[in-house]
Design a protein around this motif. Structure first.
Motif, PDB file in Angstrom:
ATOM      1  N   PRO A 133       2.224   7.803   1.466  1.00  0.00           N
ATOM      2  CA  PRO A 133       2.910   9.023   1.014  1.00  0.00           C
ATOM      3  C   PRO A 133       3.462   9.867   2.154  1.00  0.00           C
ATOM      4  O   PRO A 133       4.479  10.548   1.991  1.00  0.00           O
ATOM      5  N   VAL A 182       5.286   6.348  -2.122  1.00  0.00           N
ATOM      6  CA  VAL A 182       4.229   6.847  -3.007  1.00  0.00           C
ATOM      7  C   VAL A 182       3.701   5.768  -3.936  1.00  0.00           C
ATOM      8  O   VAL A 182       2.605   5.912  -4.500  1.00  0.00           O
ATOM      9  N   ARG A 188      -0.972   0.573  -3.775  1.00  0.00           N
ATOM     10  CA  ARG A 188      -2.426   0.785  -3.731  1.00  0.00           C
ATOM     11  C   ARG A 188      -2.783   1.851  -2.693  1.00  0.00           C
ATOM     12  O   ARG A 188      -2.099   1.985  -1.676  1.00  0.00           O
ATOM     13  N   PRO A 189      -3.868   2.559  -2.914  1.00  0.00           N
ATOM     14  CA  PRO A 189      -4.273   3.565  -1.923  1.00  0.00           C
ATOM     15  C   PRO A 189      -4.788   2.900  -0.649  1.00  0.00           C
ATOM     16  O   PRO A 189      -5.425   1.849  -0.698  1.00  0.00           O
ATOM     17  N   MET A 190      -4.538   3.535   0.469  1.00  0.00           N
ATOM     18  CA  MET A 190      -4.948   2.991   1.769  1.00  0.00           C
ATOM     19  C   MET A 190      -6.470   2.922   1.906  1.00  0.00           C
ATOM     20  O   MET A 190      -6.988   2.165   2.724  1.00  0.00           O
ATOM     21  N   SER A 191      -7.175   3.689   1.098  1.00  0.00           N
ATOM     22  CA  SER A 191      -8.638   3.656   1.168  1.00  0.00           C
ATOM     23  C   SER A 191      -9.190   2.288   0.776  1.00  0.00           C
ATOM     24  O   SER A 191     -10.326   1.944   1.130  1.00  0.00           O
ATOM     25  N   GLN A 192      -8.395   1.511   0.050  1.00  0.00           N
ATOM     26  CA  GLN A 192      -8.832   0.169  -0.344  1.00  0.00           C
ATOM     27  C   GLN A 192      -8.552  -0.883   0.731  1.00  0.00           C
ATOM     28  O   GLN A 192      -8.989  -2.022   0.605  1.00  0.00           O
ATOM     29  N   ARG A 193      -7.844  -0.504   1.754  1.00  0.00           N
ATOM     30  CA  ARG A 193      -7.442  -1.466   2.792  1.00  0.00           C
ATOM     31  C   ARG A 193      -8.591  -1.694   3.775  1.00  0.00           C
ATOM     32  O   ARG A 193      -9.210  -0.756   4.261  1.00  0.00           O
ATOM     33  N   TYR A 206       0.843  -1.190   0.000  1.00  0.00           N
ATOM     34  CA  TYR A 206       0.000   0.000   0.000  1.00  0.00           C
ATOM     35  C   TYR A 206       0.882   1.246   0.000  1.00  0.00           C
ATOM     36  O   TYR A 206       2.005   1.237   0.537  1.00  0.00           O
ATOM     37  N   ALA A 207       0.374   2.303  -0.571  1.00  0.00           N
ATOM     38  CA  ALA A 207       1.111   3.563  -0.607  1.00  0.00           C
ATOM     39  C   ALA A 207       0.981   4.273   0.734  1.00  0.00           C
ATOM     40  O   ALA A 207      -0.106   4.341   1.313  1.00  0.00           O
TER      41      ALA A 207
END
Length: 400
Positions: A203, A208, A211-216, A200-201
């Protein structure tokens, strides 16, 4: 009443043989019981103290790769048997490298989920989101002091950069609380490490790519739970296993063995005290009754002088209580001697703090009150006999 009390005490001092016999009877029964009670206290309290001195005794860990969410931890926190509760991330990612900020020397360490209220932490120590506590072994190797800044470093082969978390050291743990090299941090810190390994990214930490943390999803591998007290450990472990259908690890068998030992020692002591009490009661009842029978003419003379039966019953009771007080003094004195001898004879190393034979001031006071109540009760038959003394006995005996 005051006259009867004074006469009873003076008569007891004058009849020293009767007093010595009662004291000997009491001491002969009380001293062995006090020693047994003291040994039970000393040994059992030492065993319990050893268990409580190691916070891991109260710890329950779930086993295997299970799935838990934050609500599961909240559920367990609401149980009366539970103390500190935290989630656990996958154990595969628990090992990290650490160094003091600005330092070059690094050590590998185990990252342990913790938080404010963890029994491993010293009293009054809190762990905020950016705080950690370190084990004594790690602190010694890296010269870490409370207030230092610690960098937690981890890397994965498929990630172009390392993850570096800079955290504040709030406490160095006692050696008994955490062995080896370990770092205690809030589960959010461990979750960041796991997210790094899961690509996961991050930043805000310079990572950077990923994957975005919103998907976790907020899922965790297990729970780390501490029981409130030793007596609730087994019940809490069973409840966790039934509620979540998981296996757990805890030192329940060891704790239950010690608790059962305490219960068995109490039963054995109560049984021994009960048997001894029967014999002591018989000896005292017949002793007091025999003394009243021997002094029947004296009591009748007092009744003839106007001291009625409602006061004469005090005569044996006062003598019994005085004998009981003397017996307690002698018994506790002999107990101290016996306890000191036991300490010298049995150098087991088990009870460095409290001693092998231990009776607290409060326990001694309760024992004393119970003995006096027992002695007074044993004198009631003699008191009843004394209260029924008829002054006519004096006239029939020719006493003037």
């Amino acid at each position: 009443m005051r006259l009867v009390v004074g006469l009873a005490l003076r008569d007891l001092v004058h009849q020293k043989v009767h007093l010595i016999c009662n004291v000997a009877i009491l001491a002969g029964v009380l001293v062995p019981l006090l020693v047994l009670f003291g040994v039970k206290n000393g040994v059992y309290e030492a065993l319990i103290g050893r268990l409580l001195s190691n916070p891991a005794t109260l710890q329950i860990d779930t086993s295997g790769n299970e799935v838990f969410v934050a609500d599961d931890a909240e559920t367990v926190r609401g149980w009366p048997e539970a103390g500190f509760v935290t989630l656990k991330t996958r154990s595969l990612f628990d090992f990290v490298n650490v160094r003091v900020e600005g330092g070059r020397e690094k050590r590998d360490a185990l990252l342990i989920p913790s938080g404010t209220g963890d029994p491993n932490l010293p009293d009054g120590v809190t762990l905020g989101p950016g705080d950690v506590a370190v084990s004594a072994g790690l602190a010694a190797q890296l010269s870490i002091q409370p207030g230092a800044r610690l960098q937690v470093i981890t890397q994965a082969e498929d990630r172009p950069r390392q993850l570096v978390l800079t955290l504040d050291v709030t406490s160095v743990l006692p050696a008994a609380s955490a062995s080896g090299r370990s770092v205690l941090a809030n589960v959010e810190v461990l979750d960041l490490v796991e997210a790094f390994y899961d690509a996961y990214a991050l930043p805000e930490y310079g990572i950077v790519d990923g994957r975005p943390m919103s998907q976790r999803t907020g899922e965790y591998e297990g729970l780390r739970v501490f029981a409130r007290e030793l007596e609730s450990l087994a019940a809490l472990q069973s409840r966790i296993e039934q509620e979540f259908a998981v296996r757990t690890e805890a030192r329940t068998a060891e704790v239950e063995t010690i608790l059962n030992l305490g219960r068995n020692l109490n039963l054995a002591l109560l049984f021994t005290a009960g048997v001894a009490s029967v014999g002591l009661a018989a000896a005292l009842v017949f002793g007091f009754w025999g003394e009243v029978a021997r002094k029947r003419q004296v009591l009748a003379a007092l009744a003839l002088l106007g001291i009625g039966g409602r006061f004469l019953w005090l005569f044996p009771v006062v003598q019994a209580l005085a004998s009981g007080c003397c017996g307690l003094l002698v018994s506790f004195g002999l107990f101290l001697v016996a306890g000191a001898a036991a300490e010298r004879l049995f150098n087991s190393g088990l009870t460095e703090a409290g001693g092998l034979v231990s009776v607290s001031m409060g326990q001694g006071l309760v024992i004393g009150l119970l003995v006096l109540a027992f002695v007074a009760g044993a004198s009631l038959f003699a008191a009843w006999h004394a209260g029924r003394t008829d002054p006519a006995d004096v006239l029939r005996s020719g006493v003037t």
